[in-house]
Write a protein that holds these residues in place. Structure first.
Motif, PDB file in Angstrom:
ATOM      1  N   HIS A  63       0.829  -1.195   0.058  1.00  8.54           N
ATOM      2  CA  HIS A  63       0.116   0.066   0.020  1.00  8.54           C
ATOM      3  C   HIS A  63       0.606   1.720  -0.094  1.00  8.54           C
ATOM      4  CE1 HIS A  63      -4.262  -2.080  -0.108  1.00  8.54           C
ATOM      5  NE2 HIS A  63      -3.163  -2.633   0.525  1.00  8.54           N
ATOM      6  N   GLN A  65       2.343   2.357  -3.166  1.00  4.23           N
ATOM      7  CA  GLN A  65       2.732   1.948  -4.571  1.00  4.23           C
ATOM      8  C   GLN A  65       4.006   2.733  -4.982  1.00  4.23           C
ATOM      9  OE1 GLN A  65      -1.127   0.373  -5.950  1.00  4.23           O
ATOM     10  NE2 GLN A  65      -1.653  -0.759  -4.414  1.00  4.23           N
ATOM     11  N   THR A  66       4.656   1.968  -5.741  1.00  2.00           N
ATOM     12  CA  THR A  66       6.259   3.539  -6.811  1.00  2.00           C
ATOM     13  C   THR A  66       5.835   2.654  -7.856  1.00  2.00           C
ATOM     14  OG1 THR A  66       7.353   2.111  -5.486  1.00  2.00           O
ATOM     15  CG2 THR A  66       6.797   4.074  -4.138  1.00  2.00           C
ATOM     16  N   TYR A  67       5.459   3.601  -8.527  1.00  2.00           N
ATOM     17  CA  TYR A  67       6.422   2.842 -10.049  1.00  2.00           C
ATOM     18  C   TYR A  67       7.727   3.325 -11.080  1.00  2.00           C
ATOM     19  CZ  TYR A  67       1.160   1.895 -10.371  1.00  2.00           C
ATOM     20  OH  TYR A  67       0.364   1.229 -10.454  1.00  2.00           O
ATOM     21  N   ILE A  68       8.323   4.321  -9.844  1.00  2.00           N
ATOM     22  CA  ILE A  68       9.509   5.004 -10.726  1.00  2.00           C
ATOM     23  C   ILE A  68      10.438   4.263  -9.328  1.00  2.00           C
ATOM     24  CG2 ILE A  68      11.142   6.797 -10.739  1.00  2.00           C
ATOM     25  CD1 ILE A  68       8.571   8.323 -10.747  1.00  2.00           C
ATOM     26  N   HIS A 157       1.990  -4.438 -12.950  1.00  2.00           N
ATOM     27  CA  HIS A 157       0.923  -3.196 -13.848  1.00  2.00           C
ATOM     28  C   HIS A 157       1.871  -3.580 -14.731  1.00  2.00           C
ATOM     29  CE1 HIS A 157      -1.436  -2.196  -9.792  1.00  2.00           C
ATOM     30  NE2 HIS A 157      -1.305  -3.715  -9.832  1.00  2.00           N
ATOM     31  N   TYR A 158       3.264  -3.475 -14.350  1.00  2.00           N
ATOM     32  CA  TYR A 158       4.283  -2.341 -15.959  1.00  2.00           C
ATOM     33  C   TYR A 158       4.594  -3.553 -16.613  1.00  2.00           C
ATOM     34  CZ  TYR A 158       3.823   2.882 -15.056  1.00  2.00           C
ATOM     35  OH  TYR A 158       3.677   3.761 -15.408  1.00  2.00           O
ATOM     36  N   TYR A 159       4.463  -5.140 -15.782  1.00  2.00           N
ATOM     37  CA  TYR A 159       5.381  -5.386 -17.129  1.00  2.00           C
ATOM     38  C   TYR A 159       4.715  -6.961 -16.910  1.00  2.00           C
ATOM     39  CZ  TYR A 159       9.069  -2.899 -17.492  1.00  2.00           C
ATOM     40  OH  TYR A 159       9.976  -1.489 -17.789  1.00  2.00           O
ATOM     41  N   ILE A 250      -5.779 -13.054  -8.586  1.00  2.00           N
ATOM     42  CA  ILE A 250      -5.709 -12.538  -8.433  1.00  2.00           C
ATOM     43  C   ILE A 250      -4.919 -11.375  -6.837  1.00  2.00           C
ATOM     44  CG2 ILE A 250      -7.019 -11.150 -10.120  1.00  2.00           C
ATOM     45  CD1 ILE A 250      -9.202 -10.009  -8.084  1.00  2.00           C
TER      46      ILE A 250
END
Lengths: 301, 307
Positions: A63, A65-68, A157-159, A250
């Motif tokens: 919780h 959450q980072t994308y970078i 999520h990204y890959y 999920i």
């Protein structure tokens, strides 16, 4: 300086319902109880932790959450109120936590050297997520140990879940190396449910246990498959099937926590201690621990 | 369908750069200028409500609607915490929030208002309200985006908003907070060198903006599933903002569309668009997905037809 070590690994799910049901003074909401199978399991694991000598808890949370890249809390104190955006009726927790910044910086440094994108989080207004608070409160209600909180980089999520598995493993190995170099004794916490399909409605009394059950049977069957493998000490196999498990249920393992912890612990081949399994608003939640010391390892359930 | 007065709609990005670091790149500055244009438009309008649908406020228990009269906190973004803090204090139209909840429930949706001190309002809503309504001159309302909701549920939620606006005789500005393509770079970048993550994302974003520019909102709604598959990172089940926006604004293509800015935000596509209802239209297309008025919940196909 002696080499640091991981003295225990904990799978510690964070539905805010368990804190709500405990009625700690820090939480504003009041409950009539509920989810005892999980809470009593947590209580027993917390007692075990009291018997272990350790310096800090290191928690990987879905919780934040980072994308970078992967981020680490980087200030010694955080004091505020955490309100769950999904269940604000249950969780409004006033926290006052200490961070082992030295250890966090070491992990950030070693992970960065191994090619992982990292960042220290040094904004004093940053609010600690309810996943970190729920898992840590249930394992250590006295809050007398400093934390290192690690964000979850959302590679799934990204890959894909396969990429998540690879990158979370690399992070786990880097964190293990940082712990060794720190000379500290550390408890690892992977904070998440297993299957993670929620009901989208809530009973008028959330702790009404007559309404609580797993979302569907296939989720349960998958969860039990993982529990069986954990009991048998087949953690490499668990991680190998993680992408399929994650997609089929999920699962909250998508954040990478269990993969991170198992990689850091060298994929244990000894049985996990099972402390309890119960659904919370349809999701499957398991409390388990991996004790590297055979003499203190228990068959709990 | 009710007869609502929606003065115009705004589609804008959720990222904090236009609020916290507009000087860091030309693009962020252009987005900030576009927000400023929208702010003036709102100020010059007769709007008495700003209704925000934010894709960065996920919910699970149905659809949550902000119901605190004056939510106040200091927010920090999970990824962009180093850009600074976002103190906020908003004025919420709580009577509208309750009416919206009631309208949603009357159409079969699970919904509730949330009114708790310290509730974490999301980055996207904060950016939008601080830039579009900095003095809280107009009361606002914010609704979440349910992570499990798909087309039918989202369209019914949009219609519920329209019902509530009509029932209270509001003159509303509808604000949808969402990226176009939402794939960011996964490493830290020099903002001056920011660009759309890929040529494919850029091409699709420009196609979407062509539709917006022609006022074809319902056509975009019909394309939502395709957009999701082509340029959306698979965080949630579907790209929902066009469904909600079109349903809330009346499900047609009769708008004057203005694309005020389109720039990269750490690789994702950020656009500020204004859609004003008009008489002219590019014409009705032949839509192939059913309209839906009432949400009946999951169909439970696993429990039916079994031998």
């Amino acid at each position: 300086m002696a080499k640091g070590e991981i003295v225990l690994g904990c799978l510690a799910p964070h539905p805010p319902h368990v804190v709500y049901a405990e009625n700690p003074e820090q939480n504003e909401a009041f409950a009539e109880g509920g989810w005892e199978t999980l809470r009593w399991g947590y209580n027993r694991l917390a007692r075990k932790l009291k018997s272990i000598d350790y310096d800090a808890m290191v928690i990987f949370t879905p919780h934040w959450q980072t994308y970078i890249g992967t981020h680490f809390l980087g200030l010694p104190k955080f004091k505020s109120k955490s309100v769950d955006p999904v269940f604000p009726n249950l969780f409004r927790f006033n926290y006052d936590i200490s961070v082992d910044v030295e250890l966090a910086e070491k992990m950030c440094e070693v992970a960065g050297e191994s090619g992982i994108v990292t960042k220290m989080m040094r904004n004093p207004d940053f609010r600690i997520d309810y996943g970190t608070i729920t898992s840590c409160h249930m394992l250590n209600p006295e809050w007398d140990k400093p934390l290192v909180t690690i964000s979850s980089n959302r590679n799934a999520h990204y890959y894909s879940p396969e990429v998540m598995n690879e990158q979370a493993s690399a992070l786990g190995i880097a964190c293990s190396k940082a712990i060794e170099e720190s000379g500290k004794k550390v408890v690892l916490i992977s904070s998440h449910s297993l299957s993670h399909r929620h009901f989208v409605t809530e009973s008028p009394l959330p702790e009404d246990m007559s309404r609580e059950h797993i979302y569907n049977h296939s989720q349960y069957v998958w969860d039990m498959k993982l529990v069986d493998l954990m009991r048998d000490g087949k953690m490499k196999e668990v991680i190998d099937i993680m992408p399929e498990f994650t997609e089929q249920t999920i699962a909250e393992t998508e954040a990478g926590g269990l993969t991170w912890m198992m990689a850091a612990m060298g994929y244990p081949e000894y049985p996990a201690e099972i402390y309890g399994y119960q659904s919370v608003i349809g999701t499957g939640n398991l409390i388990a621990a991996w004790d590297p010391i055979e003499a203190t390892r228990e068959i709990v359930l | 369908m009710s007869d609502s007065e929606i003065l115009f709609g705004i589609y804008c990005p959720p990222h904090p750069q236009p609020l916290l670091s507009p000087e860091a790149s030309d693009g962020y500055g252009k987005l900030r200028d576009a927000f400023e244009t929208c702010r003036k438009r709102i100020e010059e309008s007769e709007a008495d409500l700003i209704l925000v649908y934010s894709t960065t406020w996920p919910s699970i228990i149905g659809h949550q609607i902000q119901g605190h009269p004056e939510p106040e906190w200091v927010h920090v973004d999970d990824d962009f915490h180093y850009l600074g803090s976002m103190p906020y204090k908003f004025k919420i139209d709580t009577e509208f929030a309750e009416k919206f909840r009631e309208s949603a429930e009357s159409r079969g949706l699970q919904s509730r208002t949330v009114a708790y001190d310290g509730f974490p309002i999301d980055t996207g809503s904060i950016v939008a309200l601080k830039l579009l309504n900095p003095d809280n001159r107009i009361p606002a309302c914010i609704v979440s985006s349910n992570m499990y909701a798909n087309r039918a549920e989202t369209i019914v939620l949009g219609k519920s908003a329209r019902d509530a606006i009509a029932a209270q005789g509001k003159k509303a500005v509808v604000v949808v907070v969402s990226s176009l393509s939402n794939r960011m770079f996964t490493e830290h970048i020099d903002p001056a060198e920011d660009r759309i993550h890929s040529a494919k994302d850029d091409e699709w974003n420009k196609k979407i903006l062509e539709f917006f520019g022609n006022g074809r909102l319902e056509d975009l709604s019909q394309l939502s599933r395709e957009i999701h598959g082509q340029i959306r990172v698979q965080k949630v089940v579907a790209y929902k903002p066009a469904w909600w926006m079109s349903a809330a604004m009346g499900q047609h293509n009769n708008y004057t569309g203005e694309v005020l800015a389109y720039e990269a935000l750490h690789g994702s596509g950020g656009a500020v668009v204004v859609l004003t209802p008009s008489k002219g239209s590019v014409g009705d297309k032949e839509f192939d997905e059913d309209d839906v008025e009432h949400y009946h919940g999951d169909r439970g196909v696993l429990d039916t037809g079994a031998l």
